[in-house]
Design an enzyme around this catalytic site. Structure first.
Site, PDB file in Angstrom:
ATOM      1  N   LYS A  23       0.833  -1.227   0.000  1.00  0.00           N
ATOM      2  CA  LYS A  23       0.000   0.000   0.000  1.00  0.00           C
ATOM      3  C   LYS A  23       0.855   1.259   0.000  1.00  0.00           C
ATOM      4  O   LYS A  23       0.668   2.144  -0.833  1.00  0.00           O
ATOM      5  CB  LYS A  23      -0.905  -0.017   1.235  1.00  0.00           C
ATOM      6  CG  LYS A  23      -1.477   1.336   1.619  1.00  0.00           C
ATOM      7  CD  LYS A  23      -2.261   1.232   2.912  1.00  0.00           C
ATOM      8  CE  LYS A  23      -2.540   2.521   3.600  1.00  0.00           C
ATOM      9  NZ  LYS A  23      -1.473   3.159   4.339  1.00  0.00           N
ATOM     10  N   ASN A  24       1.782   1.351   0.941  1.00  0.00           N
ATOM     11  CA  ASN A  24       2.487   2.622   1.099  1.00  0.00           C
ATOM     12  C   ASN A  24       3.491   2.893  -0.014  1.00  0.00           C
ATOM     13  O   ASN A  24       3.954   4.019  -0.176  1.00  0.00           O
ATOM     14  CB  ASN A  24       3.119   2.724   2.492  1.00  0.00           C
ATOM     15  CG  ASN A  24       2.039   2.919   3.562  1.00  0.00           C
ATOM     16  OD1 ASN A  24       0.892   3.256   3.243  1.00  0.00           O
ATOM     17  ND2 ASN A  24       2.389   2.680   4.812  1.00  0.00           N
ATOM     18  N   CYS A 118      -5.443   8.029   8.931  1.00  0.00           N
ATOM     19  CA  CYS A 118      -5.727   7.549  10.287  1.00  0.00           C
ATOM     20  C   CYS A 118      -5.446   8.641  11.314  1.00  0.00           C
ATOM     21  O   CYS A 118      -4.528   9.447  11.146  1.00  0.00           O
ATOM     22  CB  CYS A 118      -4.858   6.328  10.606  1.00  0.00           C
ATOM     23  SG  CYS A 118      -5.260   4.901   9.604  1.00  0.00           S
ATOM     24  N   ARG A 123      -0.527  15.158  13.094  1.00  0.00           N
ATOM     25  CA  ARG A 123       0.323  14.552  12.058  1.00  0.00           C
ATOM     26  C   ARG A 123       0.879  15.667  11.172  1.00  0.00           C
ATOM     27  O   ARG A 123       0.357  15.930  10.097  1.00  0.00           O
ATOM     28  CB  ARG A 123      -0.469  13.516  11.251  1.00  0.00           C
ATOM     29  CG  ARG A 123      -0.897  12.320  12.090  1.00  0.00           C
ATOM     30  CD  ARG A 123      -1.571  11.248  11.276  1.00  0.00           C
ATOM     31  NE  ARG A 123      -0.674  10.554  10.392  1.00  0.00           N
ATOM     32  CZ  ARG A 123      -1.035   9.536   9.606  1.00  0.00           C
ATOM     33  NH1 ARG A 123      -2.266   9.104   9.621  1.00  0.00           N
ATOM     34  NH2 ARG A 123      -0.157   8.951   8.818  1.00  0.00           N
ATOM     35  N   ASP A 308       3.441   0.414  12.179  1.00  0.00           N
ATOM     36  CA  ASP A 308       2.231  -0.119  11.528  1.00  0.00           C
ATOM     37  C   ASP A 308       1.964  -1.581  11.912  1.00  0.00           C
ATOM     38  O   ASP A 308       0.969  -2.162  11.466  1.00  0.00           O
ATOM     39  CB  ASP A 308       2.321   0.034   9.999  1.00  0.00           C
ATOM     40  CG  ASP A 308       2.331   1.489   9.584  1.00  0.00           C
ATOM     41  OD1 ASP A 308       1.967   2.345  10.425  1.00  0.00           O
ATOM     42  OD2 ASP A 308       2.708   1.785   8.434  1.00  0.00           O
ATOM     43  N   ARG A 400      -9.202   0.074   3.566  1.00  0.00           N
ATOM     44  CA  ARG A 400      -8.253   1.085   3.049  1.00  0.00           C
ATOM     45  C   ARG A 400      -6.905   0.445   2.704  1.00  0.00           C
ATOM     46  O   ARG A 400      -6.204   0.932   1.815  1.00  0.00           O
ATOM     47  CB  ARG A 400      -8.003   2.157   4.119  1.00  0.00           C
ATOM     48  CG  ARG A 400      -9.103   3.176   4.257  1.00  0.00           C
ATOM     49  CD  ARG A 400      -8.650   4.325   5.152  1.00  0.00           C
ATOM     50  NE  ARG A 400      -7.276   4.650   4.828  1.00  0.00           N
ATOM     51  CZ  ARG A 400      -6.323   4.916   5.717  1.00  0.00           C
ATOM     52  NH1 ARG A 400      -6.584   4.913   6.996  1.00  0.00           N
ATOM     53  NH2 ARG A 400      -5.097   5.190   5.329  1.00  0.00           N
TER      54      ARG A 400
HETATM   55  N1  EPU Z   1       6.626  14.149  11.240  1.00  0.00           N
HETATM   56  C1  EPU Z   1       6.845  15.462  11.506  1.00  0.00           C
HETATM   57  N2  EPU Z   1       6.841  16.346  10.450  1.00  0.00           N
HETATM   58  C2  EPU Z   1       6.633  15.935   9.166  1.00  0.00           C
HETATM   59  C3  EPU Z   1       6.409  14.588   8.903  1.00  0.00           C
HETATM   60  C4  EPU Z   1       6.403  13.704   9.961  1.00  0.00           C
HETATM   61  O1  EPU Z   1       7.036  15.854  12.648  1.00  0.00           O
HETATM   62  O2  EPU Z   1       6.652  16.796   8.274  1.00  0.00           O
HETATM   63  C5  EPU Z   1       6.647  13.165  12.343  1.00  0.00           C
HETATM   64  C6  EPU Z   1       5.288  12.491  12.535  1.00  0.00           C
HETATM   65  O3  EPU Z   1       4.464  13.250  13.383  1.00  0.00           O
HETATM   66  C7  EPU Z   1       5.694  11.155  13.107  1.00  0.00           C
HETATM   67  C8  EPU Z   1       7.037  10.857  12.441  1.00  0.00           C
HETATM   68  O4  EPU Z   1       7.516  12.112  11.971  1.00  0.00           O
HETATM   69  O5  EPU Z   1       5.901  11.289  14.487  1.00  0.00           O
HETATM   70  C9  EPU Z   1       6.987   9.874  11.285  1.00  0.00           C
HETATM   71  O6  EPU Z   1       6.026  10.294  10.330  1.00  0.00           O
HETATM   72  P1  EPU Z   1       6.136   9.923   8.776  1.00  0.00           P
HETATM   73  O7  EPU Z   1       6.205  11.184   7.998  1.00  0.00           O
HETATM   74  O8  EPU Z   1       7.202   8.914   8.601  1.00  0.00           O
HETATM   75  O9  EPU Z   1       4.735   9.261   8.525  1.00  0.00           O
HETATM   76  P2  EPU Z   1       3.854   9.373   7.215  1.00  0.00           P
HETATM   77  O10 EPU Z   1       4.735   9.447   6.030  1.00  0.00           O
HETATM   78  O11 EPU Z   1       2.814  10.414   7.356  1.00  0.00           O
HETATM   79  C10 EPU Z   1       3.782   6.850   6.674  1.00  0.00           C
HETATM   80  C11 EPU Z   1       2.726   5.822   6.486  1.00  0.00           C
HETATM   81  C12 EPU Z   1       2.158   5.424   7.838  1.00  0.00           C
HETATM   82  C13 EPU Z   1       3.272   4.981   8.768  1.00  0.00           C
HETATM   83  C14 EPU Z   1       4.376   6.038   8.846  1.00  0.00           C
HETATM   84  C15 EPU Z   1       5.591   5.585   9.642  1.00  0.00           C
HETATM   85  C16 EPU Z   1       1.819   6.456   4.341  1.00  0.00           C
HETATM   86  C17 EPU Z   1       0.717   7.076   3.588  1.00  0.00           C
HETATM   87  N3  EPU Z   1       1.680   6.376   5.658  1.00  0.00           N
HETATM   88  O12 EPU Z   1       3.136   7.984   7.232  1.00  0.00           O
HETATM   89  O13 EPU Z   1       1.331   4.311   7.549  1.00  0.00           O
HETATM   90  O14 EPU Z   1       2.749   4.781  10.069  1.00  0.00           O
HETATM   91  O15 EPU Z   1       4.814   6.357   7.510  1.00  0.00           O
HETATM   92  O16 EPU Z   1       6.129   4.434   9.093  1.00  0.00           O
HETATM   93  O17 EPU Z   1       2.797   6.026   3.760  1.00  0.00           O
HETATM   94  C18 EPU Z   1      -0.428   2.818   7.832  1.00  0.00           C
HETATM   95  O18 EPU Z   1      -0.117   2.291   6.757  1.00  0.00           O
HETATM   96  O19 EPU Z   1      -1.239   2.306   8.634  1.00  0.00           O
HETATM   97  C19 EPU Z   1       0.172   4.093   8.197  1.00  0.00           C
HETATM   98  C20 EPU Z   1      -0.358   4.892   9.088  1.00  0.00           C
END
Ligand code: EPU
Length: 432
Positions: A23-24, A118, A123, A308, A400
């Site tokens: 998915k991701n 989610c 976030r 995850d 999802r």
């Molecule tokens: N963070 C910041 N600033 C940013 C971006 C992130 O402070 O600009 C912080 C977040 O608050 C968090 C950490 O950095 O504490 C990691 O966030 P990350 O950006 O890695 O998460 P994401 O890219 O928004 C993706 C996956 C999530 C998964 C996370 C961590 C997607 C669409 N989502 O989210 O997947 O939990 O990486 O591996 O790729 C899921 O599949 O269930 C899911 C939630």
């Protein structure tokens, strides 16, 4: 009509199960097709609602999308009108933020709704926006939208140090940088397998991305990307979820279409808890007698234990012998689902980032709901473990990110079914 998953638990799982595309990775690679000046064929696309939403949005933006077979699609974005705006429906999913990088990279302008997805508390996407600004974009957030515009109509390369290891920011900057002028260097980059997958996709289309999978990613901007073929990697978290389910219920299952090394942090933990794992090339076999032992788990960026998988592993630990400590180090608020586990007789105490789990001999079936995607997967595991019937509501969360979960589980012997429930008012009228 509300749909539920109903499970009669306590049955060991046996057989073979095919893992779908990740998915991701898919939700970054599919929009990346909009950067390609040619036809690109993408294989191993998972059939999940986040992908459907992504496709709908791209269709609305003018992308020509052709379905080749169940998991393969062809994208032709050569004649894409100069769009700068993602559709409103995009705000439902987290990955809408990838359109900032894609539209800025392709047209030098983007207007994208603030991302949904989610609910794990705050976030932020400040690191994404910091990256775009460093590449010469003016970025503003107003009326629930992100407005971005490359100052000279085109982004330029930049050195970007991420203050937090962010999967989304790393991939978004890669998307924006692939067609930018000059070289972009991302330091403190995330290293997840889907980051390598996106880099491989971009390179297969003529991009020049190096170092993905390490903490420094270098992107040398190219003038154009050309068409080509690409196959998305298997879903590490889907595989981990089924491994956890078999570990806890007991049984003997072979998962096909996996990359075992992507699963090391998960398989190592399951072995520590008492399961047996055998790698078989692009398959993996798990055997378990269902008797698990306590373990401590701390979530970290890859190659650490993935956040995850936190709800799924915690659910296994509710029936493991002894006391376990789970520490959630990525998201502030990812224990909402514990309330649902308590209804099933689990003993879990949450204090901030930490959950203390006191293993119980058994869980009992109950009516529960999915709080989010992985929490939904955890409810399914709880239902498979529990004595009696578990009825799981709000399963759109599961849909999802998991393709055909009910059918896949039936295929390995679970007593599980999808129930269409009439809305309560209609039901009451019929009973009256
Ligand atoms: N963070 C910041 N600033 C940013 C971006 C992130 O402070 O600009 C912080 C977040 O608050 C968090 C950490 O950095 O504490 C990691 O966030 P990350 O950006 O890695 O998460 P994401 O890219 O928004 C993706 C996956 C999530 C998964 C996370 C961590 C997607 C669409 N989502 O989210 O997947 O939990 O990486 O591996 O790729 C899921 O599949 O269930 C899911 C939630």
């Amino acid at each position: 009509m509300a749909r539920k998953i109903e499970i009669r638990g306590g049955k060991p799982l046996h057989g073979e199960l095919e893992i779908s595309g990740a998915k991701n990775a898919a939700i970054a690679i599919i929009p990346a097709a909009m950067l390609v000046d040619g036809v690109c064929r993408i294989e191993n696309i998972p059939q999940i609602s986040d992908v459907s939403l992504m496709l709908t949005n791209m269709d609305e933006m003018g992308a020509a999308i052709r379905t080749i077979n169940r998991t393969t699609m062809e994208f032709d974005c050569r004649d894409l009108p100069p769009v700068e705006e993602g559709s409103k429906s995009m705000s439902k999913i987290r990955a809408s933020y990838y359109f900032i990088g894609v539209l800025l990279g392709r047209f030098g302008r983007a207007k994208v709704p603030m991302p949904g997805g989610c609910d794990f508390g705050v976030r932020p996407i400040d690191q994404h926006l910091k990256g775009m600004r460093a590449m010469g974009a003016k970025v503003e957030v107003a009326d629930g939208y992100i407005y971005a515009q490359a100052k000279n109509g085109k982004l330029h390369g930049a050195n970007i140090y991420l203050d937090v290891v962010s999967v989304g920011a790393t991939m978004n900057i890669m998307l924006a940088a692939v067609l930018a002028e000059g070289r972009t260097v991302i330091e403190n980059a995330a290293r997840e397998p889907h980051i390598v997958d996106l880099a491989n996709f971009l390179n297969a289309m003529g991009g020049d991305v190096r170092g993905a999978g390490t903490s420094v990613v270098r992107i040398n901007g190219v003038e154009k990307l050309h068409g080509g073929f690409y196959s998305i990697i298997p879903d590490q978290i889907e595989a981990g979820t089924y491994l956890a389910a078999v570990a806890a219920t007991g049984g003997d299952v072979v998962l096909k279409n996996v990359i075992p090394k992507h699963l090391y942090s998960i398989t190592a933990k399951l072995v520590e808890m008492g399961a047996e794992i055998e790698e078989m090339g692009d398959a993996i076999r798990i055997t378990s007698d269902g008797k698990l032992y306590s373990a401590n788990v701390k979530t970290m960026p890859y190659p650490g234990f993935p956040t995850d998988m936190q709800p799924q592993i915690l659910t296994c630990l509710t029936v493991a012998e002894g006391t376990s400590v789970v520490t959630e180090d990525i998201w502030d608020n990812r224990y909402n689902y514990v309330t649902e586990l308590l209804k099933m007789g689990a003993k879990v105490q949450v204090d901030g980032k930490t959950a203390v789990v006191e293993g119980q001999p058994i869980l009992t079936g109950a009516e529960v709901r999915c709080c989010d995607l992985r929490a939904g997967a955890a409810m399914v595991i709880a239902g498979l473990i529990a004595q009696g019937v578990t009825s799981i509501g709000e399963i759109y969360h599961i849909e999802r990110g998991y393709e055909d979960m009910v059918e896949k589980l039936k295929g390995i012997g679970a007593d599980v079914r999808l129930v269409e429930e009439k809305d309560p008012v209609r039901k009451a009228r019929e009973l009256a």
